[in-house]
Design a protein around this motif. Structure first.
Motif, PDB file in Angstrom:
ATOM      1  N   UNK A 267       0.823  -1.210   0.000  1.00  0.00           N
ATOM      2  CA  UNK A 267       0.000   0.000   0.000  1.00  0.00           C
ATOM      3  C   UNK A 267       0.856   1.258   0.000  1.00  0.00           C
ATOM      4  N   UNK A 268       1.874   1.283   0.861  1.00  0.00           N
ATOM      5  CA  UNK A 268       2.755   2.453   0.918  1.00  0.00           C
ATOM      6  C   UNK A 268       3.499   2.659  -0.400  1.00  0.00           C
ATOM      7  N   UNK A 269       3.937   1.561  -1.017  1.00  0.00           N
ATOM      8  CA  UNK A 269       4.645   1.667  -2.294  1.00  0.00           C
ATOM      9  C   UNK A 269       3.731   2.215  -3.378  1.00  0.00           C
ATOM     10  N   UNK A 270       2.479   1.758  -3.385  1.00  0.00           N
ATOM     11  CA  UNK A 270       1.526   2.233  -4.384  1.00  0.00           C
ATOM     12  C   UNK A 270       1.219   3.716  -4.179  1.00  0.00           C
ATOM     13  N   UNK A 271       1.074   4.129  -2.913  1.00  0.00           N
ATOM     14  CA  UNK A 271       0.789   5.530  -2.622  1.00  0.00           C
ATOM     15  C   UNK A 271       1.968   6.432  -2.981  1.00  0.00           C
ATOM     16  N   UNK A 272       3.180   5.937  -2.735  1.00  0.00           N
ATOM     17  CA  UNK A 272       4.375   6.750  -2.998  1.00  0.00           C
ATOM     18  C   UNK A 272       4.644   6.891  -4.492  1.00  0.00           C
ATOM     19  N   UNK A 273       4.401   5.807  -5.240  1.00  0.00           N
ATOM     20  CA  UNK A 273       4.715   5.834  -6.659  1.00  0.00           C
ATOM     21  C   UNK A 273       6.222   5.761  -6.888  1.00  0.00           C
ATOM     22  N   UNK A 274       6.604   5.690  -8.167  1.00  0.00           N
ATOM     23  CA  UNK A 274       8.027   5.558  -8.501  1.00  0.00           C
ATOM     24  C   UNK A 274       8.833   6.742  -7.978  1.00  0.00           C
ATOM     25  N   UNK A 275       8.334   7.944  -8.204  1.00  0.00           N
ATOM     26  CA  UNK A 275       9.064   9.149  -7.780  1.00  0.00           C
ATOM     27  C   UNK A 275       9.205   9.196  -6.256  1.00  0.00           C
ATOM     28  N   UNK A 276       8.123   8.849  -5.551  1.00  0.00           N
ATOM     29  CA  UNK A 276       8.165   8.883  -4.097  1.00  0.00           C
ATOM     30  C   UNK A 276       9.110   7.853  -3.508  1.00  0.00           C
TER      31      UNK A 276
END
Length: 318
Positions: A267-276
């Motif tokens: 979930x955190x990875x999806x929310x952050x996205x590649x740039x995040x």
């Protein structure tokens, strides 16, 4: 790392028989080089962690972030988390470097002969780095959790002992090891980049040298080879491990939904996205290149000072 010795094909593979004293020296050298290098990088790590988790630092780089920390909190804030960093990497560094020497030797013995070990040297490097890092991270995780909490939550505690005690009291083992899975996801790719790339950089350099050139290398040349290999390995380690490093900071700050660790990380990875996920990569690449290069240089010198034997080399020479 020590300069590789030539592997003579069709001859028995001379595997060193390290003693307990040898492994103690490897542990001491690894512990000292890791705690000195990581402790010295504390200011950069403070800024990197803030960039990852504090919205006020969004868009800042290493220099602008440093100025922002000093302006808001004073120069002393750059040393936040120094205690858990120094102690954590003292234990982790010793276990990792000694473990790498042990598991590389073990996997070479499992390979059974010289040609097989050279053929599968990539797998040996990867396996030795991964297994050594796994056990080292058992020691590191609670101290890394304490460091991140001190850096990310200003006023949480006054230092290592009070921060560790508070986390243990309020959350117990579960809280201290909440980041174990993400720290494995971070540190194992880090170790793979650190050791494997360093090994292959040395191999590449020495394969393009004549035997006479190798024998007559000056101290300056050996230092330059070690430094260049370490810097390259540091860049690789930073890139491979940075997404998990970002998620680790988020987990230890308490971000993300409830549920299993895999669900929280996803979930955190999806929310952050590649740039995040790659926020703060620039500062971390600078930090990691310095860390890895200085660690290998110190590790070799400390081993020599302790009269420890060189590590097992399985480089392909031609």
């Amino acid at each position: 790392m020590a300069a590789p010795e030539k592997v003579h094909q069709n001859h028995p593979f001379a595997v060193p028989q390290f003693t307990v004293r040898d492994y103690t020296s490897f542990f001491a050298a690894g512990a000292l080089c890791a705690t000195i290098s990581h402790g010295g990088m504390t200011p950069i790590d403070v800024v990197k962690t803030r960039i990852q988790i504090d919205p006020a630092f969004k868009g800042l780089g290493i220099f602008s972030g440093t100025r922002f920390v000093i302006a808001k909190e004073g120069p002393a804030a750059l040393l936040t988390g120094f205690g858990p960093t120094a102690v954590g990497y003292l234990a982790q560094g010793g276990a990792k470097f000694a473990g790498y020497e042990y598991w590389k030797k073990t996997f070479v013995q499992i390979a059974g002969d010289q040609d097989t070990a050279v053929k599968y040297r990539s797998a040996i490097y990867l396996g030795a780095a991964s297994v050594a890092e796994f056990f080292a991270d058992i020691l590191l995780t609670p101290l890394e959790a304490t460091r991140i909490r001190l850096v990310s939550e200003r006023g949480y505690a006054t230092g290592l002992v009070t921060g560790f005690t508070r986390m243990a009291r309020e959350g117990g083992i579960r809280e201290l090891y909440a980041g174990f899975v993400p720290i494995l996801c971070k540190q194992i790719p880090y170790a793979i980049g650190q050791f494997t790339v360093n090994e292959f950089c040395h191999e590449l350099v020495f394969r393009n040298m004549s035997e006479e050139t190798k024998r007559n290398l000056s101290g300056t040349s050996k230092f330059a080879i070690a430094l260049g290999s370490g810097i390259t390995a540091g860049f690789a380690a930073a890139i491979l491990s940075h997404p998990a490093d970002t998620l680790l900071s988020q987990i230890n700050k308490g971000h993300g939904p409830k549920g299993s660790m895999v669900y929280r990380l996803t979930t955190l990875a999806r929310e952050a996205g590649f740039r995040g996920l790659f926020a703060g990569l620039g500062p971390r690449m600078i930090m990691t290149a310095g860390l890895v290069a200085s660690q290998f240089l110190m590790y070799g010198e400390i081993k020599r000072a302790l009269h420890a034997p060189p590590g097992l080399e399985i480089h392909k020479e031609d």
